[in-house]
Scaffold this motif. Structure first.
Motif, short mmCIF file in Angstrom:
data_model
loop_
_atom_site.label_atom_id
_atom_site.label_comp_id
_atom_site.label_asym_id
_atom_site.label_seq_id
_atom_site.Cartn_x
_atom_site.Cartn_y
_atom_site.Cartn_z
N SER A 20 0.83 -1.21 0.00
CA SER A 20 0.00 0.00 0.00
C SER A 20 0.87 1.26 0.00
O SER A 20 1.70 1.44 0.89
CB SER A 20 -0.87 -0.04 1.26
OG SER A 20 -1.64 1.12 1.35
N SER A 45 -4.02 3.16 1.38
CA SER A 45 -5.02 3.09 2.45
C SER A 45 -6.05 4.21 2.38
O SER A 45 -5.73 5.33 1.98
CB SER A 45 -4.36 3.20 3.82
OG SER A 45 -3.38 2.24 3.99
N LYS A 179 -1.50 -5.13 9.28
CA LYS A 179 -0.15 -4.62 9.06
C LYS A 179 0.23 -3.87 10.32
O LYS A 179 -0.46 -2.92 10.70
CB LYS A 179 -0.17 -3.70 7.86
CG LYS A 179 1.18 -3.18 7.44
CD LYS A 179 0.99 -2.30 6.24
CE LYS A 179 2.27 -1.93 5.58
NZ LYS A 179 2.03 -1.02 4.45
N SER A 227 12.48 3.74 2.42
CA SER A 227 13.38 2.86 3.17
C SER A 227 14.68 2.69 2.40
O SER A 227 14.78 3.10 1.23
CB SER A 227 12.72 1.49 3.37
OG SER A 227 12.60 0.83 2.13
N GLY A 255 12.21 -2.53 3.43
CA GLY A 255 13.61 -2.71 3.06
C GLY A 255 13.85 -3.71 1.93
O GLY A 255 14.99 -4.05 1.64
N ALA A 276 7.41 -1.31 -1.63
CA ALA A 276 6.84 0.03 -1.87
C ALA A 276 7.96 0.98 -2.33
O ALA A 276 7.96 1.44 -3.48
CB ALA A 276 6.14 0.57 -0.63
N SER A 277 8.95 1.23 -1.45
CA SER A 277 9.98 2.22 -1.78
C SER A 277 10.69 1.93 -3.09
O SER A 277 10.96 2.85 -3.88
CB SER A 277 11.03 2.30 -0.66
OG SER A 277 10.45 2.81 0.51
#
Ligand SMILES: Cc1cc2nc3c(=O)[nH]c(=O)nc-3n(C[C@H](O)[C@H](O)[C@H](O)COP(=O)(O)O)c2cc1C
Length: 341
Positions: A20, A45, A179, A227, A255, A276-277
């Protein structure tokens, strides 16, 4: 190469999920992620916080214009503020429902909706029911009651995790994942207890925005939003420790920036891995590279499916289980046994 995995009772064609974030906030992005091999997506979200922020602006404007809130509805005796609060929530939810419906129509991979459970509120339940109706394949509850909150006791805050998990899992029939953050006093037992609430999965861990200081302007500024690969170690350790100790699936998050990190999470025992990152940094097409990297590593080891190696380096299957619990840098264990750091 068989990359199928069972996550939350759904069969994913790849264990790599787009977590997300803003990268899963539009249908176009979700389509691109699916086209490039994402196993599933967790939509950005729905934030009650946003409603509260808009609400705060409204209150300010209303106060400036009208002074104290006035009642305007003879029947319901609702103040304009209550009314607008309701309208904002409804609008926010409607927009999100449209996103879920559009994504479901556009892709065949599972689409999970995500609810940010940050405030003490009763809205989550109605959000969950509405999002199930909209066609979401699963729900992820992004849950965080900050340890910096001095108004509620630890017991109250911890109880909320259980209450919400139990209420939401009873209210919907689609799978629910939580989460969570790593900020619990007794993390291992807490994760284990949460896994028994009826949820189908736990995502370890969320990562949060942190403040930093600008020492020239003497102002607070955002610190690193994304991250780095070194952030992997916390979730890797806890996936490895908790695999085989929980009654639900586990997804590794935070990470994971390359295929090596995906492999590590699977070796630790994760059923799925969220990213995500790295999607922000490399674009949604990077999903393909992660997948190809996983396949090529599996080929190099002659593994044909994830079950050939999943959990191989979990604590339960380790020859040296103590290494997962080692916390102090008493001795560096990189071969030079007598080096004290
Ligand atoms: C810009 C940004 C926006 C995010 N938005 C959400 C969100 O709406 N809901 C959520 O549960 N997590 C959100 N996250 C957290 C990510 O899903 C993920 O848990 C976290 O970034 C750690 O994973 P990573 O190391 O792959 O980035 C966001 C992360 C970033 C960087």
């Amino acid at each position: 190469m068989d990359l199928n995995t069972n996550y939350l009772g759904m069969t994913l064609t790849s264990p790599i999920i787009a977590g997300s974030s803003g990268m899963t906030a539009t249908v176009e992005q979700v389509k691109t992620l699916a086209e490039h091999g994402a196993g599933a997506v967790v939509l950005k979200s729905i934030f009650e916080e946003e409603v509260h922020n808009e609400y705060a602006d409204f209150i300010q404007t209303a106060k400036e214009q009208y002074g104290a809130p006035q009642y305007f509805d003879v029947n319901g005796r609702r103040s304009p503020i209550e009314y607008y609060d309701y309208v904002l929530r409804e609008e926010n939810l409607k927009k999100y429902i449209t996103l879920v419906e559009a994504c479901k129509a556009a892709v065949t991979i599972p689409v999970m909706a995500s609810i940010n459970c940050f405030f003490y509120s009763v809205e989550w339940l109605s959000y969950a029911v509405n999002l199930e109706r909209a066609g979401a394949d699963g729900l992820e509850l992004n849950m965080f009651f900050p340890p910096s909150d001095f108004k509620h006791s630890r017991e109250e805050k911890e109880a909320l995790y259980f209450q919400i998990a139990e209420k939401v899992t009873r209210a919907v029939s689609i799978p629910v994942a939580l989460k969570i953050s790593p900020y619990f006093a007794d993390l291992g037992p807490m994760i284990q207890r949460l896994s028994k609430t009826g949820i189908k999965g736990l995502v370890l861990f969320n990562r949060f925005f942190s403040p930093d200081f600008d020492i020239d302007k003497l102002e607070v500024k955002p610190s690193f939003v994304f991250s780095t690969p070194s952030d992997l170690s916390l979730s890797l350790r806890w996936i490895a420790v908790m695999a085989n100790k929980v009654d639900c699936h586990l997804a590794g998050s935070t990470g994971v920036h390359d295929a090596t990190a995906v492999v590590k999470q699977l070796l630790a025992g994760a059923d799925a891995v969220q990213v995500a990152s790295c999607l922000y940094k490399n674009g949604p097409k990077y999903m393909q590279e992660l997948r190809a990297g996983l396949e090529s590593w599996m080929a190099s080891k002659k593994y044909r499916s994830l079950s050939d190696f999943k959990g191989k380096l979990s604590q339960a299957r380790s020859a040296d289980p103590a290494v997962y619990e080692r916390a102090q840098f008493m001795r560096y264990f990189g071969g030079k046994k007598n080096v004290t750091l």
